[in-house]
Design a protein around this motif. Structure first.
Motif, short mmCIF file in Angstrom:
data_model
loop_
_atom_site.label_atom_id
_atom_site.label_comp_id
_atom_site.label_asym_id
_atom_site.label_seq_id
_atom_site.Cartn_x
_atom_site.Cartn_y
_atom_site.Cartn_z
N PHE A 197 49.46 7.70 -45.83
CA PHE A 197 50.32 8.39 -44.52
C PHE A 197 51.90 7.55 -44.50
N PHE A 198 52.74 8.35 -45.11
CA PHE A 198 54.21 7.55 -44.88
C PHE A 198 54.71 7.91 -43.63
N THR A 199 54.76 7.04 -42.42
CA THR A 199 55.32 7.61 -41.39
C THR A 199 56.92 7.46 -40.95
N ASP A 200 57.47 6.71 -41.83
CA ASP A 200 59.01 6.29 -41.43
C ASP A 200 59.19 5.76 -40.08
N SER A 201 58.00 5.00 -39.77
CA SER A 201 57.95 4.21 -38.54
C SER A 201 58.23 5.41 -37.14
N ASP A 202 57.84 6.53 -37.40
CA ASP A 202 57.90 7.49 -36.57
C ASP A 202 56.52 7.37 -35.56
N LYS A 203 56.51 7.43 -34.25
CA LYS A 203 55.15 7.28 -33.58
C LYS A 203 54.42 8.30 -33.68
N GLN A 204 54.94 9.37 -33.60
CA GLN A 204 54.39 10.79 -33.51
C GLN A 204 53.71 10.90 -35.02
N LYS A 205 54.34 10.78 -35.94
CA LYS A 205 53.58 10.83 -37.29
C LYS A 205 52.42 9.99 -37.28
N GLU A 206 52.53 8.78 -36.93
CA GLU A 206 51.49 7.92 -36.79
C GLU A 206 50.16 8.32 -36.22
N ILE A 207 50.59 9.19 -34.84
CA ILE A 207 49.54 9.49 -34.07
C ILE A 207 48.75 10.43 -34.85
N GLU A 208 49.74 11.41 -35.62
CA GLU A 208 48.89 12.38 -36.50
C GLU A 208 47.75 11.89 -37.45
N ALA A 209 48.21 10.68 -37.85
CA ALA A 209 47.02 10.05 -38.76
C ALA A 209 45.95 9.60 -38.08
N PHE A 210 46.21 9.00 -36.82
CA PHE A 210 45.23 8.55 -35.99
C PHE A 210 44.22 9.67 -35.69
N ASN A 211 45.05 10.81 -35.32
CA ASN A 211 44.29 12.15 -34.97
C ASN A 211 43.30 12.62 -36.29
N GLN A 212 43.67 12.35 -37.27
CA GLN A 212 42.67 12.81 -38.62
C GLN A 212 41.46 11.98 -38.36
N LEU A 213 41.72 10.61 -37.93
CA LEU A 213 40.32 9.82 -37.73
C LEU A 213 39.51 10.61 -36.44
N LYS A 214 40.23 10.81 -35.32
CA LYS A 214 39.62 11.40 -34.31
C LYS A 214 38.68 12.57 -34.70
N TYR A 215 39.57 13.59 -35.44
CA TYR A 215 38.61 14.61 -35.79
C TYR A 215 38.12 14.56 -36.98
N LYS A 216 37.50 13.52 -37.48
CA LYS A 216 36.67 13.20 -38.68
C LYS A 216 37.24 13.84 -39.84
N GLN A 217 38.49 13.83 -40.24
CA GLN A 217 39.16 14.22 -41.53
C GLN A 217 39.03 13.08 -42.42
N ILE A 218 39.00 11.92 -41.88
CA ILE A 218 39.11 10.71 -42.58
C ILE A 218 37.96 9.79 -42.00
N ASP A 219 37.47 8.81 -42.66
CA ASP A 219 36.41 7.97 -42.09
C ASP A 219 36.78 6.88 -41.26
N ALA A 220 38.07 6.20 -41.91
CA ALA A 220 38.45 5.00 -41.36
C ALA A 220 40.08 4.93 -41.53
N LEU A 221 40.53 3.80 -41.17
CA LEU A 221 42.04 3.69 -40.86
C LEU A 221 42.66 2.18 -41.50
N PHE A 222 43.61 2.15 -42.36
CA PHE A 222 44.30 0.90 -42.54
C PHE A 222 45.66 1.07 -42.23
N ILE A 223 46.29 -0.07 -41.52
CA ILE A 223 47.62 0.00 -41.08
C ILE A 223 48.14 -0.94 -41.61
N LEU A 224 49.30 -0.83 -42.57
CA LEU A 224 49.95 -1.70 -42.87
C LEU A 224 50.88 -2.45 -42.02
N THR A 225 51.63 -1.67 -41.51
CA THR A 225 52.54 -2.07 -40.38
C THR A 225 52.79 -0.90 -39.27
#
Length: 326
Positions: free
Chosen positions: A94-122
């Motif tokens: 997920f390339f977020t361009d440091s956009d908070k909302q784009k990052e939240i969208e990735a978090f929501n994929q974890l919430k809705y079980k579309q991915i199993d885990a998350l790694f955050i570089l920055t």
């Protein structure tokens, strides 16, 4: 559309045998395997990965959040992808361009079980926001954080930075400039502590003009311009990223300076660019940091306790920090 039951009937084997062939798990005789594969081809059967994921409750996919391409990413991502393949996991970037909302969208994929885990570089969001998602699946990060629910694959930048300054001092450099990252980051604060302790040990005092801050991995050229304008210039520069150090060196050469004759330079990360430009640098075990982050997530997902790598710090001597001739 053919089903697993159709394949079992065609191959004259049990449904569980077909399932073992499809998943690659469990024993199947070579004769039965060949019959199942032939039946799958004749019936044009394609395993339904989504259905399997729903049944097992996992996607075998880990999300990898990064704001944009930064120099350490190539080493880190290559290592993370490589070990993920070894353990039959996919990685979604997920390339977020440091956009908070784009990052939240990735978090929501974890919430809705579309991915199993998350790694955050920055990250872009505050840690309080990110921590609230840890209940939906394991989260790891490259950034330094002391948290009971988020794993941090960091190396202590205090020791690496203190050792690099000591190395410069032993080589005859006493006027040392510092290019630091985001002032709010814990790693930057660790470097600042190292500077203070280094100054105390050697009874030195760094002028305020010798401090430069950069949080974008992209301001090396601007910092070179500032260095050029100083009436009193540092004899050496410790620069928190190899990429920023390379930009700094390139711009100074455009201005007519020679490295390391006019200023010694030491970088950090031991990335590919440091080798290409013969940059003295500090290796923070980026590859092992990436592998440890994956192993943590894998252990959490599979309730295992695979061992992690012991991280080390190593100074890589090249050509940009010669012994200073007084």
């Amino acid at each position: 559309m053919s089903t697993i039951i159709d394949v079992a009937k065609k191959a004259k084997v049990s449904k569980s045998t077909v399932s073992r062939v499809v998943s690659g798990k469990g024993y199947v005789s070579e004769a039965s395997r060949k019959k199942v594969l032939c039946a799958m081809e004749e019936l044009a059967y394609v395993p339904n990965s989504i259905a399997r994921n729903l049944q097992s409750g996992e996607t075998k996919t880990i999300g990898f959040i990064v704001p944009h391409f930064i120099d350490p990413l190539s080493i880190f991502l290559e290592s993370f992808l490589s070990i993920a393949r070894q353990y039959d996991y996919y990685v979604t970037i997920f390339f977020t361009d440091s956009d908070k909302q784009k990052e939240i969208e990735a978090f929501n994929q974890l919430k809705y079980k579309q991915i199993d885990a998350l790694f955050i570089l920055t990250r872009a969001n505050d840690w309080d926001v990110i921590t609230s998602y840890a209940k939906y699946g394991p989260i790891a990060t490259w950034q330094r954080i002391d948290s009971p629910v988020i794993y941090s694959a960091y190396v202590d930048h205090y020791q690496g930075y203190f050792d690099s300054l000591t190395y410069l001092h032993k080589r005859g450099y006493h006027k040392i400039g510092h290019v630091l990252g985001n002032a709010k980051n814990l790693n930057t604060k660790a470097r600042m502590r190292a500077i203070k302790d280094f100054e105390a040990r050697y009874q030195l005092k760094v002028p305020e003009t010798f401090y430069f801050y950069d949080s974008l991995y992209s301001n090396g050229r601007a910092i070179a311009q500032k260095w050029h304008q100083l009436s009193e210039k540092p004899e050496a520069m410790a620069i928190y990223s190899d990429a920023v150090a390379a930009q700094f060196i390139s711009e100074l050469e455009n201005l007519g300076y020679h490295i390391p004759q006019d200023v010694a330079v030491i970088g950090f990360d031991n990335s590919e660019i440091s080798e290409l430009i013969h940059l003295t640098t500090v290796d923070y075990s980026l590859r092992y940091q990436a592998e440890n982050a994956f192993i943590y997530l894998y252990n959490q997902l599979n309730q295992l306790n695979l061992p992690m790598h012991q991280l080390s710090i190593e100074l890589i001597e090249r050509q940009t920090v010669p012994i200073r001739q007084h």
